[in-house]
Design a protein around this motif. Structure first.
Motif, PDB file in Angstrom:
ATOM      1  N   LYS A 183      60.316  34.644  86.109  1.00  0.00           N
ATOM      2  CA  LYS A 183      61.143  34.760  84.892  1.00  0.00           C
ATOM      3  C   LYS A 183      60.277  34.699  83.637  1.00  0.00           C
ATOM      4  N   GLU A 184      59.218  33.921  83.728  1.00  0.00           N
ATOM      5  CA  GLU A 184      58.306  33.821  82.583  1.00  0.00           C
ATOM      6  C   GLU A 184      57.527  35.123  82.398  1.00  0.00           C
ATOM      7  N   MET A 185      57.111  35.712  83.507  1.00  0.00           N
ATOM      8  CA  MET A 185      56.297  36.934  83.434  1.00  0.00           C
ATOM      9  C   MET A 185      57.141  38.171  83.108  1.00  0.00           C
ATOM     10  N   LEU A 186      58.355  38.258  83.710  1.00  0.00           N
ATOM     11  CA  LEU A 186      59.211  39.440  83.537  1.00  0.00           C
ATOM     12  C   LEU A 186      60.593  38.986  83.077  1.00  0.00           C
ATOM     13  N   PRO A 187      60.706  38.492  81.830  1.00  0.00           N
ATOM     14  CA  PRO A 187      61.975  37.861  81.408  1.00  0.00           C
ATOM     15  C   PRO A 187      63.169  38.807  81.373  1.00  0.00           C
ATOM     16  N   ASN A 188      62.929  40.129  81.275  1.00  0.00           N
ATOM     17  CA  ASN A 188      64.063  41.045  81.105  1.00  0.00           C
ATOM     18  C   ASN A 188      64.506  41.745  82.389  1.00  0.00           C
ATOM     19  N   ASN A 189      63.747  41.559  83.462  1.00  0.00           N
ATOM     20  CA  ASN A 189      64.106  42.288  84.693  1.00  0.00           C
ATOM     21  C   ASN A 189      65.221  41.604  85.469  1.00  0.00           C
ATOM     22  N   PRO A 190      66.181  42.397  85.998  1.00  0.00           N
ATOM     23  CA  PRO A 190      67.166  41.795  86.898  1.00  0.00           C
ATOM     24  C   PRO A 190      66.437  41.263  88.137  1.00  0.00           C
ATOM     25  N   LEU A 191      66.763  40.016  88.487  1.00  0.00           N
ATOM     26  CA  LEU A 191      66.018  39.345  89.556  1.00  0.00           C
ATOM     27  C   LEU A 191      66.978  38.846  90.633  1.00  0.00           C
ATOM     28  N   ILE A 192      66.605  39.082  91.900  1.00  0.00           N
ATOM     29  CA  ILE A 192      67.384  38.577  93.042  1.00  0.00           C
ATOM     30  C   ILE A 192      66.467  37.667  93.840  1.00  0.00           C
ATOM     31  N   ALA A 193      66.969  36.481  94.205  1.00  0.00           N
ATOM     32  CA  ALA A 193      66.188  35.605  95.095  1.00  0.00           C
ATOM     33  C   ALA A 193      66.851  35.644  96.463  1.00  0.00           C
ATOM     34  N   ALA A 194      66.027  35.736  97.498  1.00  0.00           N
ATOM     35  CA  ALA A 194      66.571  35.803  98.857  1.00  0.00           C
ATOM     36  C   ALA A 194      65.702  34.996  99.801  1.00  0.00           C
ATOM     37  N   THR A 195      66.350  34.523 100.851  1.00  0.00           N
ATOM     38  CA  THR A 195      65.598  33.823 101.892  1.00  0.00           C
ATOM     39  C   THR A 195      66.196  34.238 103.232  1.00  0.00           C
ATOM     40  N   THR A 196      65.353  34.396 104.224  1.00  0.00           N
ATOM     41  CA  THR A 196      65.863  34.908 105.495  1.00  0.00           C
ATOM     42  C   THR A 196      65.351  34.105 106.681  1.00  0.00           C
ATOM     43  N   SER A 197      66.169  34.051 107.716  1.00  0.00           N
ATOM     44  CA  SER A 197      65.708  33.466 108.988  1.00  0.00           C
ATOM     45  C   SER A 197      65.605  34.586 110.026  1.00  0.00           C
ATOM     46  N   TYR A 198      65.489  35.817 109.529  1.00  0.00           N
ATOM     47  CA  TYR A 198      65.337  36.994 110.387  1.00  0.00           C
ATOM     48  C   TYR A 198      64.106  36.789 111.274  1.00  0.00           C
ATOM     49  N   GLY A 199      64.239  37.075 112.536  1.00  0.00           N
ATOM     50  CA  GLY A 199      63.122  36.872 113.446  1.00  0.00           C
ATOM     51  C   GLY A 199      62.302  38.139 113.603  1.00  0.00           C
ATOM     52  N   ALA A 200      61.045  38.090 113.145  1.00  0.00           N
ATOM     53  CA  ALA A 200      60.158  39.244 113.302  1.00  0.00           C
ATOM     54  C   ALA A 200      58.756  38.723 113.563  1.00  0.00           C
ATOM     55  N   PHE A 201      58.050  39.408 114.424  1.00  0.00           N
ATOM     56  CA  PHE A 201      56.729  38.923 114.827  1.00  0.00           C
ATOM     57  C   PHE A 201      55.772  40.109 114.832  1.00  0.00           C
ATOM     58  N   LYS A 202      54.612  39.930 114.186  1.00  0.00           N
ATOM     59  CA  LYS A 202      53.631  41.014 114.139  1.00  0.00           C
ATOM     60  C   LYS A 202      52.342  40.492 114.780  1.00  0.00           C
ATOM     61  N   PRO A 203      52.235  40.586 116.108  1.00  0.00           N
ATOM     62  CA  PRO A 203      51.072  39.998 116.781  1.00  0.00           C
ATOM     63  C   PRO A 203      49.756  40.657 116.384  1.00  0.00           C
ATOM     64  N   ASP A 204      49.795  41.942 116.012  1.00  0.00           N
ATOM     65  CA  ASP A 204      48.601  42.602 115.483  1.00  0.00           C
ATOM     66  C   ASP A 204      49.050  43.665 114.481  1.00  0.00           C
ATOM     67  N   THR A 205      48.110  44.334 113.811  1.00  0.00           N
ATOM     68  CA  THR A 205      48.476  45.213 112.696  1.00  0.00           C
ATOM     69  C   THR A 205      49.363  46.388 113.101  1.00  0.00           C
ATOM     70  N   ASN A 206      49.346  46.777 114.382  1.00  0.00           N
ATOM     71  CA  ASN A 206      50.112  47.956 114.790  1.00  0.00           C
ATOM     72  C   ASN A 206      51.316  47.640 115.669  1.00  0.00           C
ATOM     73  N   THR A 207      51.632  46.368 115.842  1.00  0.00           N
ATOM     74  CA  THR A 207      52.753  46.004 116.714  1.00  0.00           C
ATOM     75  C   THR A 207      53.738  45.134 115.950  1.00  0.00           C
ATOM     76  N   LEU A 208      55.016  45.509 116.038  1.00  0.00           N
ATOM     77  CA  LEU A 208      56.051  44.749 115.335  1.00  0.00           C
ATOM     78  C   LEU A 208      57.215  44.527 116.293  1.00  0.00           C
ATOM     79  N   ILE A 209      57.638  43.258 116.413  1.00  0.00           N
ATOM     80  CA  ILE A 209      58.719  42.938 117.346  1.00  0.00           C
ATOM     81  C   ILE A 209      59.848  42.257 116.581  1.00  0.00           C
ATOM     82  N   GLU A 210      61.054  42.832 116.731  1.00  0.00           N
ATOM     83  CA  GLU A 210      62.238  42.219 116.119  1.00  0.00           C
ATOM     84  C   GLU A 210      62.745  41.170 117.112  1.00  0.00           C
ATOM     85  N   THR A 211      62.648  39.870 116.735  1.00  0.00           N
ATOM     86  CA  THR A 211      62.950  38.821 117.721  1.00  0.00           C
ATOM     87  C   THR A 211      64.316  38.175 117.538  1.00  0.00           C
TER      88      THR A 211
END
Ligand code: PAF
Length: 302
Positions: A114-142
């Motif tokens: 808010k201090e850096m970008l006082p005029n931008n619309p801002l959304i705060a979010a938090t997730t417990s979505y399960g995702a795992f990236k064991p290496d740079t080319n593999t992505l698993i939705e857990t």
């Protein structure tokens, strides 16, 4: 957001292609949204296994973060300690109408943004979505964990109605809050317990059901509940413990993000989790020895 066509069909920019960022990009592709990942260097295709076990080979749409394509909505699924650095790097490309979405564990970045970008619309979010990236080319939705979102500043109804369904479709199941701070505090309690303990004892989340961790879990929740109460959010220790236990059982097979950070010698988000609780407690003159100990032990491991 300048006109209706931008509101109804915004161009999305997702910073990085970590586990959550990668999944958001995958969902954008499935839903036909206009998106780009902002990355530091070229990337090879990703092999993604979705929640049903189905495999997908993806070539994510990327732009170099030093030279992004135009965007309307900027999603930051990055570590809390990276948020300011990323926004500084993108500063000359961010205009006041651009929407910013913060999506990370911990608290403390909203004030900084808010201090850096006082005029931008801002959304705060938090997730417990399960995702795992064991290496740079593999992505698993857990797992399909809940995502909580809320606007930090007032925006036009038309913008809200255009943007909320888009973000809800990207991170299901989602819940929009009038006051996102309460949801962020509750998630902070979850992370204040699970993240440092799993990192310190080198265990999966599910092992925290063991009797030997229960006293510490109660004490951490008790301290967070006291600090929350003093900042105007009255939630009992019992409710926080119940919430923590639900997440432990829903993510029993996961290694927490802090466990992974410590294991791979990366900085952790401890300053924004137990560090945030400790800093608030100091200002409010509340003793939080268990959160303080978590902070110190993780600092030693970092
Ligand atoms: O940071 C994490 O790992 C996650 O927020 C959570 C919910 C604790 C699951 O591991």
């Amino acid at each position: 957001m300048q006109n209706n066509s931008q509101v109804t069909c915004p161009k999305l920019a997702i910073v990085g292609s970590g586990a959550i960022g990668g999944l958001i990009g995958f969902k954008c592709r499935q839903l036909g949204y206009d998106y780009q990942h902002l990355v530091k260097s070229q990337q090879s295709p990703i092999h993604l296994t979705d929640i049903s076990g189905e495999s997908h080979s993806l070539t994510p749409k990327i732009s170099l973060i030093s030279k992004p394509q135009p965007f309307d909505l900027l999603i930051l699924p990055v570590k809390a300690y990276q948020v300011l650095a990323v926004l500084k790097q993108l500063h000359s490309y961010i205009h006041p109408q651009h929407l910013i979405v913060l999506l990370h564990n911990g608290m403390g970045t909203i004030e900084q943004v808010k201090e850096m970008l006082p005029n931008n619309p801002l959304i705060a979010a938090t997730t417990s979505y399960g995702a795992f990236k064991p290496d740079t080319n593999t992505l698993i939705e857990t797992g399909l964990g809940q995502t909580h979102l809320g606007w930090i500043n007032d925006v036009d109804e038309t913008v809200r109605h255009a943007i909320e369904p888009i973000l809800s479709a990207l991170l299901p199941p989602s819940h929009w809050h009038q006051d996102i701070s309460l949801a962020l505090w509750k998630k902070l309690a979850v992370n204040a317990v699970i993240n440092p303990l799993t990192a310190i004892y080198n265990i999966k989340n599910g092992e925290l059901t063991n009797a030997k961790y229960q006293e510490t879990i109660h004490k951490i929740c008790d301290e967070v509940s006291s600090v929350m109460g003093a900042t105007g959010y009255s939630v009992s220790k019992a409710e926080l413990v119940t919430n923590v236990r639900q997440v432990i059982s829903a993510t029993a097979n996961n290694y927490s993000s802090m466990h992974q950070d410590i294991k791979h010698n990366r900085p952790s988000e401890i300053d924004f989790i137990n560090g945030y609780v400790t800093a608030k407690a100091t200002t409010l003159q509340i003793e939080v020895p268990y959160n303080q100990r978590m902070l110190e032990q993780i600092k030693l491991l970092e």
